[in-house]
Motif scaffolding. Structure first.
Motif, mmCIF file in Angstrom:
data_model
loop_
_atom_site.group_PDB
_atom_site.id
_atom_site.type_symbol
_atom_site.label_atom_id
_atom_site.label_comp_id
_atom_site.label_asym_id
_atom_site.label_seq_id
_atom_site.Cartn_x
_atom_site.Cartn_y
_atom_site.Cartn_z
ATOM 1 N N THR A 46 38.994 49.851 12.103
ATOM 2 C CA THR A 46 38.868 50.729 12.954
ATOM 3 C C THR A 46 38.346 50.089 14.442
ATOM 4 O O THR A 46 38.741 51.015 15.345
ATOM 5 N N GLU A 47 37.806 49.010 14.418
ATOM 6 C CA GLU A 47 37.471 48.439 15.606
ATOM 7 C C GLU A 47 38.810 47.992 16.276
ATOM 8 O O GLU A 47 39.038 46.760 16.566
ATOM 9 N N SER A 48 39.411 48.942 17.140
ATOM 10 C CA SER A 48 40.720 48.733 17.656
ATOM 11 C C SER A 48 40.443 47.653 18.578
ATOM 12 O O SER A 48 41.497 47.072 19.352
ATOM 13 N N ASP A 49 39.269 47.339 19.348
ATOM 14 C CA ASP A 49 39.122 46.475 20.567
ATOM 15 C C ASP A 49 38.813 45.283 20.083
ATOM 16 O O ASP A 49 38.719 44.420 20.960
ATOM 17 N N LEU A 50 38.522 44.942 19.077
ATOM 18 C CA LEU A 50 38.305 43.631 18.565
ATOM 19 C C LEU A 50 39.223 43.048 17.589
ATOM 20 O O LEU A 50 40.125 43.634 17.054
ATOM 21 N N PRO A 51 39.703 41.655 17.653
ATOM 22 C CA PRO A 51 40.464 41.089 17.143
ATOM 23 C C PRO A 51 40.730 41.424 15.566
ATOM 24 O O PRO A 51 39.544 41.360 14.991
ATOM 25 N N LEU A 52 41.921 41.664 14.982
ATOM 26 C CA LEU A 52 42.055 41.949 13.606
ATOM 27 C C LEU A 52 41.252 40.822 12.754
ATOM 28 O O LEU A 52 40.779 40.946 11.719
ATOM 29 N N SER A 53 41.611 39.378 13.378
ATOM 30 C CA SER A 53 41.115 38.311 12.669
ATOM 31 C C SER A 53 39.425 38.426 12.105
ATOM 32 O O SER A 53 39.004 37.944 11.133
ATOM 33 N N THR A 54 38.745 39.461 12.973
ATOM 34 C CA THR A 54 37.294 39.330 12.595
ATOM 35 C C THR A 54 37.056 40.009 11.304
ATOM 36 O O THR A 54 35.882 39.832 11.034
ATOM 37 N N SER A 55 38.138 40.755 10.884
ATOM 38 C CA SER A 55 37.931 41.558 9.751
ATOM 39 C C SER A 55 37.681 40.561 8.521
ATOM 40 O O SER A 55 37.435 41.105 7.595
ATOM 41 N N LEU A 56 38.079 39.336 8.646
ATOM 42 C CA LEU A 56 38.070 38.453 7.626
ATOM 43 C C LEU A 56 36.906 37.560 7.851
ATOM 44 O O LEU A 56 36.516 36.717 6.945
ATOM 45 N N GLY A 57 36.146 37.741 8.841
ATOM 46 C CA GLY A 57 34.877 36.813 9.083
ATOM 47 C C GLY A 57 33.824 37.641 9.349
ATOM 48 O O GLY A 57 33.114 38.268 8.530
ATOM 49 N N VAL A 58 33.370 37.599 10.773
ATOM 50 C CA VAL A 58 32.282 38.339 11.011
ATOM 51 C C VAL A 58 32.024 39.653 10.797
ATOM 52 O O VAL A 58 31.034 40.166 10.636
ATOM 53 N N LEU A 59 33.205 40.312 10.805
ATOM 54 C CA LEU A 59 33.335 41.779 10.411
ATOM 55 C C LEU A 59 33.867 41.962 9.256
ATOM 56 O O LEU A 59 34.357 42.958 8.498
ATOM 57 N N GLY A 60 33.739 40.820 8.231
ATOM 58 C CA GLY A 60 34.302 40.905 6.883
ATOM 59 C C GLY A 60 32.929 40.406 6.029
ATOM 60 O O GLY A 60 31.717 40.591 6.216
ATOM 61 N N ASN A 87 31.609 37.434 5.381
ATOM 62 C CA ASN A 87 30.679 36.569 5.889
ATOM 63 C C ASN A 87 29.623 37.100 6.455
ATOM 64 O O ASN A 87 28.399 37.078 6.528
ATOM 65 N N GLY A 88 30.137 38.365 7.585
ATOM 66 C CA GLY A 88 29.154 38.978 8.476
ATOM 67 C C GLY A 88 27.977 39.705 7.646
ATOM 68 O O GLY A 88 27.070 39.999 7.876
ATOM 69 N N ILE A 89 28.914 40.466 6.479
ATOM 70 C CA ILE A 89 28.296 41.271 5.865
ATOM 71 C C ILE A 89 27.110 40.695 4.917
ATOM 72 O O ILE A 89 26.056 41.202 4.922
ATOM 73 N N THR A 90 27.321 39.620 4.377
ATOM 74 C CA THR A 90 26.543 38.722 3.703
ATOM 75 C C THR A 90 25.259 38.181 4.515
ATOM 76 O O THR A 90 23.976 38.442 4.040
ATOM 77 N N ALA A 91 25.668 37.731 5.740
ATOM 78 C CA ALA A 91 24.548 37.462 6.491
ATOM 79 C C ALA A 91 23.592 38.583 6.787
ATOM 80 O O ALA A 91 22.415 38.322 6.752
ATOM 81 N N TYR A 92 24.360 39.613 7.083
ATOM 82 C CA TYR A 92 23.290 40.998 7.410
ATOM 83 C C TYR A 92 22.555 41.317 6.449
ATOM 84 O O TYR A 92 21.187 41.481 6.792
ATOM 85 N N PHE A 93 22.919 41.480 5.168
ATOM 86 C CA PHE A 93 22.088 41.957 4.148
ATOM 87 C C PHE A 93 21.285 40.857 3.579
ATOM 88 O O PHE A 93 20.160 41.110 3.193
ATOM 89 N N GLY A 94 21.637 39.698 3.647
ATOM 90 C CA GLY A 94 21.101 38.591 3.048
ATOM 91 C C GLY A 94 19.739 38.528 3.924
ATOM 92 O O GLY A 94 18.537 38.339 3.420
#
Lengths: 336, 336
Positions: free
Chosen positions: A114-128, A130-137
């Motif tokens: 739903t982050e339509s202002d951000l590149p779709l590619s981020t959903s596989l990395g920093v908003l996927g 990877n980012g979720i692991t970093a955040y909670f870890g």
């Protein structure tokens, strides 16, 4: 349906999967059954864990079968839907496989993007993951406090780079450990680490960590295990938290590798080591994504992508990752 | 002042201190300076940590000097006081040394012993650091939940036996690991473990743990490090907590011993390992002592003592402990 192309597992690798273990084939996407959707993939993910997904050795999940499409996270657009929750035009990310067009049950969708202002590619990395692991870890397991010294291994990687930057946002001092001048430069210039250690260039990693962390290491976010961890553990500060996120430097757990015992470090420093897996936090993904997206928008959280073009790039992409060729989250872009 | 006797360090041991490393000598207790008290010791403590206190290798504290009275916890009665907080007749426990009469500053007192219905000896064991270590190690670090399976190494020891019983009080299933038939019998009959493993009698400790813990190990309270830990770690349940309390099976940390790497266990089980030291909880000793004393009075918490009579027994007492001669908290009783 138009003819589409996909990457299937052609042979089971013994070790790191190479280009010859895959085959590109044409196929006709099946008609949608009830509850299914058709996704046109725009980005395919490539990640170290894929080695385990095609390995015969038991892992978190069943291995990909010979002749089956390669399992993968991917992001794309819904083009047809037989599920009330999805409509053509929706941007989605999930387990859609290394293929151009994916017919999948709605359960394969991780989320609508739903982050339509951000590149779709981020959903596989920093908003996927990877980012979720970093955040909670970092935040849940590492529990950094302002002023803490946070050390990150694979510091310029997709997870590590986010960990370092989130730690800065939390008011910590950050020290990255990475291999090679290029990655060290990336740590310092792109990801804002206060210091970075090139473990390939120093004789004594433990001494380098001690020098970079004169007050000791309060949080160690580890993606490696092995010699880098063995060098950090003697430098823990009182009450330190060691986040075990990955074991990249261990090539095999059979036979089980040995190393210096950690017990005395944990006892003398009253420190803890704890494993983290992002999937355990599925009920809190929304919180993580909202904050990560906010930090991207405010410029506090940067990310690097290393994008290959076309399905033809996929078969060699995992091997390339293990060769260390990439300089950011490795993705394959379809429909250029 | 009457002439008194004390045990002094006569020579620095290289390893486990033996009888010949100590000497009993007569001395005249000094006059009390302001802030000092005179304690008539009734019980002297003997514990594994004393090996470290006389070792030349740096530890938590400075080593005992040659010719100095042996450092020790002890409990006794105040017979004279030059400090407003203490009066003759007070029962106290603290760092009073291996001697009959101790002239000490009030700061040497750990606490006044107010459980007048319980034997003074308990202040050196189950109502001393042993019980306090078990209480905070298990409850704060181990965080047991009702129904959890709790495994304890050195299960019949002063700390371990309290851990096992507190875990039962918390509604857990308890499995003790101990060496020899006698200690296993003690675990089952005296300390109420649901199961006990004689690690000296089984070929495969890991298999024995797996059999005793079909649902995995939720909490592992470890006093050993080494092969026993290596056997428990592959049996951790999801989200397990490993409490690192001691490393009794490691005879030396120089050179640093190696063992199977724990990282993968911690990652796959999202488990944690954490060190504990009772001193960190000094601000909560009151809470622990009140609950421990309550459980003793209600019969839910039993303890074993192994009491030697007379100062003459002290010099050999540490070596005897390492020979495994004791069957409970080792104490020396003075004034019969």
């Amino acid at each position: 349906m138009p003819t589409s192309r996909r990457v299937v597992l052609a042979a089971r690798p013994d070790g790191i999967p190479q280009a010859e273990h895959f085959r590109i084939e044409a196929y006709e996407p099946a008609d949608l059954k009830p509850g299914e959707i058709l996704v046109r993939n725009q980005f395919l993910s490539v990640e170290p864990a894929m080695r385990g997904w095609v390995s015969a050795v038991a892992n978190y999940a069943q291995p990909v079968g010979i002749g089956e499409v390669m399992r993968s996270f991917a992001s794309g657009e819904v083009v047809a839907s037989n599920h009330p929750g999805y409509a053509p035009g929706d941007r989605v990310t999930g387990m859609f496989g290394w293929q151009e067009m994916a017919v999948v049950p709605a359960s394969a969708v991780s989320r609508k993007v739903t982050e339509s202002d951000l590149p779709l590619s981020t959903s596989l990395g920093v908003l996927g993951l990877n980012g979720i692991t970093a955040y909670f870890g970092l935040l849940d397991v590492g529990q950094p406090k302002p002023g803490d010294t946070v050390v990150v291994s694979t510091a310029s990687g997709s997870v590590g780079s986010a960990v370092g930057q989130i730690a800065k946002i939390m008011g910590c001092r950050t020290v990255g450990i990475a291999g090679g001048k290029d990655k060290v430069r990336q740590c310092l210039e792109d990801f804002g680490y206060d210091a970075a250690i090139d473990y390939k260039a120093v004789n004594d990693i433990a001494a380098a960590v001690a020098k970079a962390c004169p007050g000791g290491v309060d949080v160690y976010f580890d993606n490696t295990s092995g010699p880098i961890s063995d060098a950090v553990l003697p430098n823990l500060a009182m009450g330190a938290r060691v986040v075990i996120c990955g074991t990249a430097s261990i090539s095999s757990w059979d036979p089980w590798p040995t190393g210096p015992r950690p017990e005395r470090h944990l006892l003398v420093r009253r420190a803890r080591m704890q494993g983290v897996l992002a999937f355990d936090y599925a009920h809190r993904y929304g919180e993580a994504l909202a904050r990560l997206a906010g930090w991207i928008r405010s410029g506090q959280l940067r990310y690097a992508e290393d994008i290959l073009d076309g399905l033809e790039a996929a078969p060699d992409a995992i091997a390339s990752l293990y060769r260390g060729d990439n300089r950011g989250k490795r993705l394959i872009r379809l429909h250029g």
